[in-house]
Motif scaffolding. Structure first.
Motif, mmCIF file in Angstrom:
data_model
loop_
_atom_site.group_PDB
_atom_site.id
_atom_site.type_symbol
_atom_site.label_atom_id
_atom_site.label_comp_id
_atom_site.label_asym_id
_atom_site.label_seq_id
_atom_site.Cartn_x
_atom_site.Cartn_y
_atom_site.Cartn_z
ATOM 1 N N LYS A 85 0.792 -1.189 0.301
ATOM 2 C CA LYS A 85 -0.145 0.064 -0.111
ATOM 3 C C LYS A 85 0.653 1.208 0.044
ATOM 4 C CE LYS A 85 -2.634 -3.385 2.047
ATOM 5 N NZ LYS A 85 -2.177 -4.495 2.461
ATOM 6 N N CYS A 86 0.727 2.048 -1.076
ATOM 7 C CA CYS A 86 1.517 3.247 -1.041
ATOM 8 C C CYS A 86 0.811 4.510 -1.410
ATOM 9 C CB CYS A 86 2.252 3.075 -2.506
ATOM 10 S SG CYS A 86 3.081 1.136 -2.368
ATOM 11 N N GLU B 157 -1.867 4.039 -4.171
ATOM 12 C CA GLU B 157 -1.400 2.995 -5.149
ATOM 13 C C GLU B 157 -1.441 1.612 -4.485
ATOM 14 O OE1 GLU B 157 1.309 5.669 -8.092
ATOM 15 O OE2 GLU B 157 2.163 3.834 -7.291
ATOM 16 N N ARG B 158 -1.368 0.684 -4.981
ATOM 17 C CA ARG B 158 -1.239 -0.880 -4.590
ATOM 18 C C ARG B 158 -0.559 -1.555 -5.459
ATOM 19 N NH1 ARG B 158 -5.296 -2.983 -0.310
ATOM 20 N NH2 ARG B 158 -6.272 -0.948 0.566
ATOM 21 N N VAL C 77 8.937 1.950 -6.819
ATOM 22 C CA VAL C 77 7.563 2.420 -6.539
ATOM 23 C C VAL C 77 7.925 4.038 -5.580
ATOM 24 C CG1 VAL C 77 5.631 2.444 -5.013
ATOM 25 C CG2 VAL C 77 6.243 0.577 -6.308
ATOM 26 N N ALA C 78 8.909 4.031 -4.822
ATOM 27 C CA ALA C 78 9.059 5.265 -4.051
ATOM 28 C C ALA C 78 9.598 6.506 -5.104
ATOM 29 C CB ALA C 78 10.431 5.152 -2.939
ATOM 30 N N GLN C 79 10.372 5.909 -6.047
ATOM 31 C CA GLN C 79 10.766 6.879 -7.142
ATOM 32 C C GLN C 79 9.740 7.421 -8.012
ATOM 33 O OE1 GLN C 79 13.686 8.421 -7.371
ATOM 34 N NE2 GLN C 79 13.028 9.614 -9.011
ATOM 35 N N GLY D 157 -8.419 0.783 8.767
ATOM 36 C CA GLY D 157 -8.544 -0.357 7.687
ATOM 37 C C GLY D 157 -6.951 -0.758 7.425
ATOM 38 N N ASP D 158 -6.943 -1.286 6.148
ATOM 39 C CA ASP D 158 -5.861 -1.765 5.800
ATOM 40 C C ASP D 158 -4.624 -0.666 5.189
ATOM 41 O OD1 ASP D 158 -6.771 -1.320 3.332
ATOM 42 O OD2 ASP D 158 -6.429 -3.453 2.590
ATOM 43 N N GLU D 159 -5.041 0.539 5.297
ATOM 44 C CA GLU D 159 -4.107 1.884 5.016
ATOM 45 C C GLU D 159 -3.550 2.266 6.275
ATOM 46 O OE1 GLU D 159 -3.777 2.857 1.884
ATOM 47 O OE2 GLU D 159 -5.492 1.723 0.746
ATOM 48 N N ALA D 160 -3.719 1.654 7.256
ATOM 49 C CA ALA D 160 -3.196 2.489 8.469
ATOM 50 C C ALA D 160 -1.716 2.256 8.696
ATOM 51 C CB ALA D 160 -3.685 1.427 9.776
#
Length: 322
Positions: A2-3, A16-17, A36-38, A303-306
């Motif tokens: 999860k980003c 994004e996922r 993903v970070a870049q 939720g799963d974004e925590a």
């Protein structure tokens, strides 16, 4: 994975996922994290925003002060200097933390524990882990292993845990353990299925199929299905659910004796059972509390974004340090 791009107020600007790609090995996992970070940095700048820091959360043992992912069984990470690698790729100040502690950080500041001084965040999913937060900050412990609530011994003669010891809390009360336990018992009872019949659903709906009808085909069951069957009145599912709730209450009672928190925020997949979990869990915990104050049990709100939000908060924290 999860980003997200997160504003300094905690609001998600873009999310994004991505698949972890763990089956390709740990090098591929790290490469994906860096890519993903870049990509998020470039997206932010393309939108006229200025990225100021990066936060990463991973499971397993994490040396937060050194920025090293020490050991993560599911991802295959071993002694990976992830903070240094992400900083080198993005040029941003970077923070690395443990996924459950980051989830607790977000819940304590932005979610169900907001405004509460002493919070225990408990994630109950494939495993069980916790984070103790005081004033919105979590401790990692002397060796980065604080909060391993799933490895409290609750049933000495119980099933063997993934850590190698029998009877750990997560071997009895995690979502995966509940599914395994029910599946095994259902298969053994498949040739005498009388006790597995369940009544029709309230309101005249169709009955849930007998466990024996499907277990003979090699099916396995999830904790959600066990909760559904228990609520519908199936005896075996009710037994498995009660055993798991009792073990979880034992673990939480031990945690309360250790941490004396005001609230316990329960997250992870099992928390989606709602009242079917929280009502019996509150009653069972109350029965186990003697002189300690009974904590409020509340469902996690993020939720799963925590974990993702917590990583952003940790990144912002490092900017505030002198």
């Amino acid at each position: 994975m999860k980003c997200a791009l997160v504003g300094q107020d905690g609001a998600v600007v873009h999310a994004e996922r991505h698949p972890t790609g763990a089956e390709r090995g740990p090098v591929a996992v790290v490469d994906t994290i860096l890519d993903v970070a870049q990509g998020l940095v470039e997206r932010a700048r393309a939108a006229g925003r200025t990225p100021v820091a990066c936060g990463i959360g991973v499971p397993g043992l994490v040396d937060q002060s050194a920025g090293v992912a020490v050991w993560s069984a599911n991802l295959g990470l071993r002694q990976v200097p992830l903070r240094e690698l992400v900083h080198a790729r993005t040029g941003l100040p970077t923070a690395l933390g443990h996924d459950v502690r980051l989830g607790g950080l977000a819940e304590s500041r932005l979610g169900a524990g907001r405004g509460v001084g002493h919070v225990l965040f408990v994630a109950v999913g494939t495993g069980i882990a916790a984070a103790h937060l005081v004033g919105g900050s979590a401790t990692a412990g002397a060796h980065g292993a604080a909060g391993e609530l799933g490895h409290i011994l609750v049933r000495p003669d119980g099933p063997r845990c993934g850590c190698g010891r029998p009877g750990c809390l997560e071997a009895v009360a995690s979502a995966s353990a509940i599914g395994r336990r029910y599946t095994a018992l259902a298969r053994s009872a498949a040739h005498s299925p009388g006790d597995l019949d369940v009544p029709a659903r309230p309101g005249g709906g169709a009955a849930i199929p007998r466990t024996a009808d499907v277990s003979l085909g090699g099916a396995t069951f999830s904790a959600a299905e066990v909760a559904d069957r228990a609520a519908a009145g199936e005896a075996l599912a009710g037994q498995v659910w009660r055993e798991a709730v009792g073990a979880l209450a034992d673990g939480l009672a031990t945690a309360q004796a250790l941490f004396d928190v005001e609230a316990m925020v329960i997250g992870g997949g099992l928390a989606r059972a709602g009242a079917r979990l929280f009502d019996p869990l509150r009653s069972a915990l109350r029965e186990r509390i003697t002189f300690h104050r009974e904590p409020r049990l509340v469902a996690a709100a993020l939720g799963d974004e925590a974990g993702c939000l917590g990583a952003a908060l940790l990144a912002l924290d490092i900017l505030e340090r002198p």
